[in-house]
Structure formats: structure tokens, C-alpha cells
Design a protein around this motif. Structure first.
Motif, mmCIF file in Angstrom:
data_model
loop_
_atom_site.group_PDB
_atom_site.id
_atom_site.type_symbol
_atom_site.label_atom_id
_atom_site.label_comp_id
_atom_site.label_asym_id
_atom_site.label_seq_id
_atom_site.Cartn_x
_atom_site.Cartn_y
_atom_site.Cartn_z
ATOM 1 N N VAL A 54 1.041 -1.353 0.052
ATOM 2 C CA VAL A 54 -0.385 0.322 0.211
ATOM 3 C C VAL A 54 0.521 1.167 -0.529
ATOM 4 O O VAL A 54 0.614 1.761 -0.976
ATOM 5 N N LEU A 55 2.201 1.931 0.719
ATOM 6 C CA LEU A 55 2.789 2.077 1.010
ATOM 7 C C LEU A 55 3.625 2.785 -0.017
ATOM 8 O O LEU A 55 3.786 3.714 -0.809
ATOM 9 N N LEU A 56 3.511 1.607 -1.167
ATOM 10 C CA LEU A 56 4.463 1.843 -2.238
ATOM 11 C C LEU A 56 3.577 2.186 -3.161
ATOM 12 O O LEU A 56 4.226 2.804 -4.214
ATOM 13 N N ALA A 57 2.996 2.204 -3.108
ATOM 14 C CA ALA A 57 1.321 2.603 -4.788
ATOM 15 C C ALA A 57 1.338 4.138 -4.269
ATOM 16 O O ALA A 57 1.362 5.048 -5.498
ATOM 17 N N HIS A 58 1.072 3.987 -3.104
ATOM 18 C CA HIS A 58 0.524 5.175 -2.761
ATOM 19 C C HIS A 58 2.203 6.567 -3.146
ATOM 20 O O HIS A 58 1.786 7.803 -3.291
ATOM 21 N N LEU A 59 3.395 5.702 -2.636
ATOM 22 C CA LEU A 59 4.810 6.675 -3.395
ATOM 23 C C LEU A 59 4.850 6.716 -4.633
ATOM 24 O O LEU A 59 4.975 8.187 -5.027
ATOM 25 N N MET A 60 4.350 5.606 -5.211
ATOM 26 C CA MET A 60 5.214 5.488 -6.211
ATOM 27 C C MET A 60 4.552 6.409 -7.413
ATOM 28 O O MET A 60 4.167 6.924 -8.496
ATOM 29 N N HIS A 61 2.523 5.890 -7.042
ATOM 30 C CA HIS A 61 1.693 6.164 -8.228
ATOM 31 C C HIS A 61 0.247 6.535 -8.071
ATOM 32 O O HIS A 61 -0.604 6.883 -8.419
ATOM 33 N N GLY A 62 0.350 6.740 -6.748
ATOM 34 C CA GLY A 62 -1.570 7.074 -5.668
ATOM 35 C C GLY A 62 -1.140 8.327 -4.453
ATOM 36 O O GLY A 62 -1.261 8.358 -3.997
ATOM 37 N N PRO A 63 -0.726 9.629 -5.337
ATOM 38 C CA PRO A 63 -0.529 10.692 -4.623
ATOM 39 C C PRO A 63 -1.677 10.757 -3.716
ATOM 40 O O PRO A 63 -1.858 11.191 -2.949
ATOM 41 N N ASP A 64 -2.637 10.699 -4.376
ATOM 42 C CA ASP A 64 -4.588 10.767 -3.780
ATOM 43 C C ASP A 64 -4.835 9.960 -3.388
ATOM 44 O O ASP A 64 -6.334 9.660 -2.932
ATOM 45 N N MET A 65 -3.829 8.571 -2.671
ATOM 46 C CA MET A 65 -4.971 7.648 -2.508
ATOM 47 C C MET A 65 -4.937 8.095 -0.854
ATOM 48 O O MET A 65 -4.851 9.217 -0.077
ATOM 49 N N LEU A 66 -5.976 7.236 -0.303
ATOM 50 C CA LEU A 66 -5.735 7.926 1.717
ATOM 51 C C LEU A 66 -5.933 6.381 2.544
ATOM 52 O O LEU A 66 -6.526 5.244 2.249
ATOM 53 N N VAL A 67 -4.856 6.906 2.557
ATOM 54 C CA VAL A 67 -4.347 5.932 3.344
ATOM 55 C C VAL A 67 -4.314 5.412 5.152
ATOM 56 O O VAL A 67 -4.849 7.467 5.243
ATOM 57 N N LEU A 68 -5.018 5.095 5.334
ATOM 58 C CA LEU A 68 -4.884 4.960 7.291
ATOM 59 C C LEU A 68 -4.655 4.094 7.793
ATOM 60 O O LEU A 68 -3.697 2.833 8.033
ATOM 61 N N LEU A 69 -3.238 5.656 8.409
ATOM 62 C CA LEU A 69 -2.374 4.070 9.970
ATOM 63 C C LEU A 69 -3.179 3.928 11.198
ATOM 64 O O LEU A 69 -3.392 4.776 11.849
ATOM 65 N N SER A 70 -3.262 3.055 11.466
ATOM 66 C CA SER A 70 -3.925 2.734 12.524
ATOM 67 C C SER A 70 -4.942 4.219 13.240
ATOM 68 O O SER A 70 -5.008 4.767 14.264
ATOM 69 N N TRP A 71 -5.717 3.978 11.663
ATOM 70 C CA TRP A 71 -7.322 5.189 11.418
ATOM 71 C C TRP A 71 -7.058 6.429 11.836
ATOM 72 O O TRP A 71 -7.606 7.376 11.730
ATOM 73 N N GLU A 97 11.417 0.261 -8.362
ATOM 74 C CA GLU A 97 10.318 -0.681 -7.096
ATOM 75 C C GLU A 97 10.910 -0.632 -6.053
ATOM 76 O O GLU A 97 11.067 0.007 -5.041
ATOM 77 N N LEU A 98 12.398 -1.637 -6.177
ATOM 78 C CA LEU A 98 12.623 -2.052 -5.319
ATOM 79 C C LEU A 98 13.591 -0.735 -4.201
ATOM 80 O O LEU A 98 14.069 -0.763 -2.734
ATOM 81 N N GLU A 99 14.035 0.059 -5.260
ATOM 82 C CA GLU A 99 14.684 1.533 -4.318
ATOM 83 C C GLU A 99 14.013 2.164 -3.516
ATOM 84 O O GLU A 99 13.795 2.745 -2.196
ATOM 85 N N ILE A 100 12.806 2.495 -3.843
ATOM 86 C CA ILE A 100 11.972 3.036 -3.359
ATOM 87 C C ILE A 100 11.739 2.077 -2.030
ATOM 88 O O ILE A 100 11.262 3.284 -0.882
ATOM 89 N N LEU A 101 10.730 0.721 -2.372
ATOM 90 C CA LEU A 101 11.083 0.049 -1.266
ATOM 91 C C LEU A 101 11.203 -0.323 0.096
ATOM 92 O O LEU A 101 11.452 -0.035 0.832
ATOM 93 N N ARG A 102 13.311 -0.221 -0.407
ATOM 94 C CA ARG A 102 14.249 -0.531 0.200
ATOM 95 C C ARG A 102 14.784 0.576 1.288
ATOM 96 O O ARG A 102 14.903 0.860 2.845
ATOM 97 N N THR A 103 14.314 1.938 0.649
ATOM 98 C CA THR A 103 15.036 3.108 1.142
ATOM 99 C C THR A 103 13.796 4.158 1.930
ATOM 100 O O THR A 103 14.239 4.927 2.720
ATOM 101 N N ARG A 104 12.693 3.545 1.124
ATOM 102 C CA ARG A 104 11.223 4.452 1.956
ATOM 103 C C ARG A 104 10.990 4.388 3.116
ATOM 104 O O ARG A 104 9.972 4.597 4.168
ATOM 105 N N VAL A 105 9.617 2.320 2.450
ATOM 106 C CA VAL A 105 9.100 2.022 3.002
ATOM 107 C C VAL A 105 9.549 0.922 3.783
ATOM 108 O O VAL A 105 8.910 0.606 4.436
#
Length: 261
Positions: free
Chosen positions: A38-55, A245-253
Motif C-alpha cells: 500500500v505504501l509503495l503504491a502511494h509513493l509511486m503512483h497514488g498521491p491521492d490515495m487515502l491511507v489509514l495508519l492505525s485509523w 520499485e526496489l529503490e523506493i521499497l528499500r529506502t523509504r517503505v
């Protein structure tokens, strides 16, 4: 598959590709691979995704590093929160919107995508093994326009012909079940496991092999599944992660390497 890529990283990247911008996605703490997806999708191609972390509602596009939290009530998730939803208010909001999805696991998953988190046994009052309970997944499976199944293990004990109890309704007993019971949601779209990606054959609603991960054979999947899968004439390998994908996954997510352990 590249020797430096783990199956968990592969799964997170594949899962992220199916999440479009604008979705609302609750992120739990006990499923690190879906959380990473979810976080990878949000950072790569979903800037307007509504992400709920612990509500907590959050937009994390500009957060340089998203260190994992351990529990759904872990206060560290709130450091990015822009607002907070009370649990019941969150479910009500989801019912009023059509673009919510979620992930659910199971101590049992059957050929029609029904998931069991209650327990194993013939008698609910004397279970052989007790699970964590549905934790709201029954409601979410009923009204979200689609959802995803996920299992960290693929074996005949988990993938059974019929679950002992249904905590999240998939396709019930096959075509027409959700319509018969007036369940409005779209049902499960894919099931992700360490062996492959699975969808559901449109006519029968039975689980079908969509792809197998590099290094896995269809025979491996058949032996690890406790029911007869629908197998197409040609089964491709799951596409491997890209360098981006691996770069963002490993450094940010996943900077702590949870998916590489």
C-alpha cells in the motif's frame, strides 16, 4: 528471480501495481507485506490515495522514511496523521464510499475465497485451534467494491476445500451466493501467497492460478493446495520488481529490512 530479491519484496511490488490512485486503504500492522504494498503504491503512483495508519488519515508522499510500527494501536503511526477516525466512524465512512479496498488473511482459505479467522473445528464452542477473530473483516468483505486475500504460508492446512467458519465472505458456495444473501460488495479479486498470485474464474468463482513466482512450478502449487485449482493452459511467472520499485521499497517503505529478513 534475482538472488537479491526476497519473495516478500516480490509480493509487495506485485500487490502495489494493482492499487490505483484515489483508493482508500486501511493499513494494519500485522500484515507487513500488504502494508508495504500500500505504501509503495502511494509513493509511486497514488498521491491521492487515502491511507489509514492505525485509523489516522495521512498523505505520506513527502515523508522520506516510513519506519514500521508493531501494533495497530502503536502511537508511532500517528506521527504522520492529519486527522483521526474513531473505529465506528471509519466503517461508516467506508460504507458511504465505493473506492475502499482492504487485505485479509486467514487460518483457512477455501476454493471460493472464503476466509476463516475464527478457529478450526466442528464445534465453535470447543475449537481445536482458536484464531484472532474477524476484527471487522466480515463487514468490510460485505461492502467494499473489492478486496484481497493474503497468506504468508501456502500449504494444505490453510488452503482447504471448505473453511470451518466464514469470517470474511468470498464467493460463498460459488456463483450467485452473494446475490442470494444480498451482499453488495465486489468480493475477493486476488489471493497472494509465497508461491504465486491467484484470481477467481468468472463462471465458477473457483480459485485459479494467475501466475507463479520465479523458481516455483505449477506442480509445486498443486501439491501445496488442499483443493483442485483452476489451471489455465499457460501460467506465466510473476513479473519481478523493477529497480525503481526496489529503490523506493528499500529506502523509504522498508528501511529496516523487514521484508528482507
Amino acid at each position: 528471480m534475482r538472488t537479491d530479491v526476497t519473495t516478500k519484496e516480490l509480493m509487495a511490488c506485485v500487490m502495489a501495481r494493482d492499487l490505483e490512485d484515489g483508493l482508500g486503504v486501511p493499513v494494519g500492522a500485522n500484515l507487513p507485506v500488504p502494508r508495504a504494498a500500500v505504501l509503495l503504491a502511494h509513493l509511486m503512483h497514488g498521491p491521492d490515495m487515502l491511507v489509514l495508519l492505525s485509523w489516522t488519515r495521512a498523505n505520506l508522499v513527502d515523508v522520506p522514511e516510513l519506519r514500521p510500527f508493531e501494533f495497530i494501536t502503536d502511537w508511532r503511526a500517528a506521527q504522520w496523521g492529519e486527522s483521526y477516525w474513531a473505529h465506528d466512524d471509519g466503517f461508516l465512512n467506508m460504507k458511504q464510499r465505493s473506492n475502499w479496498i482492504f487485505y485479509v488473511g486467514g487460518i483457512q482459505i477455501d476454493q471460493f475465497g472464503n476466509s476463516n479467522l475464527f478457529g478450526v473445528g466442528d464445534d465453535h464452542s470447543r475449537l481445536k485451534f482458536r484464531g484472532p477473530g474477524g476484527v471487522g473483516t466480515g463487514n468490510m468483505a460485505a461492502f467494499t467494491n473489492r478486496y484481497y486475500l493474503y497468506s504468508q504460508t501456502h500449504n494444505p492446512r490453510i488452503f482447504v476445500p471448505k473453511v470451518d467458519f466464514v469470517s470474511a465472505l468470498g464467493w460463498g458456495e460459488g456463483p450467485g451466493t452473494r446475490e442470494k444473501w444480498h451482499i453488495p460488495g465486489g468480493g475477493p479479486r486476488y489471493c497472494y501467497t509465497p508461491l504465486g498470485v491467484f484470481d477467481f474464474e468468472p463462471e465458477t468463482k473457483r480459485m485459479r492460478v494467475k501466475s507463479v513466482h520465479p523458481g516455483v512450478t505449477v506442480d509445486d502449487v498443486v501439491k501445496a493446495t488442499g483443493f483442485e485449482l483452476v489451471i489455465p493452459g499457460e501460467v506465466p511467472f510473476t513479473p519481478e520488481p523493477t529497480d525503481e520499485e526496489l529503490e523506493i521499497l528499500r529506502t523509504r517503505v522498508d528501511p529496516t529490512g523487514m521484508l528482507r529478513s
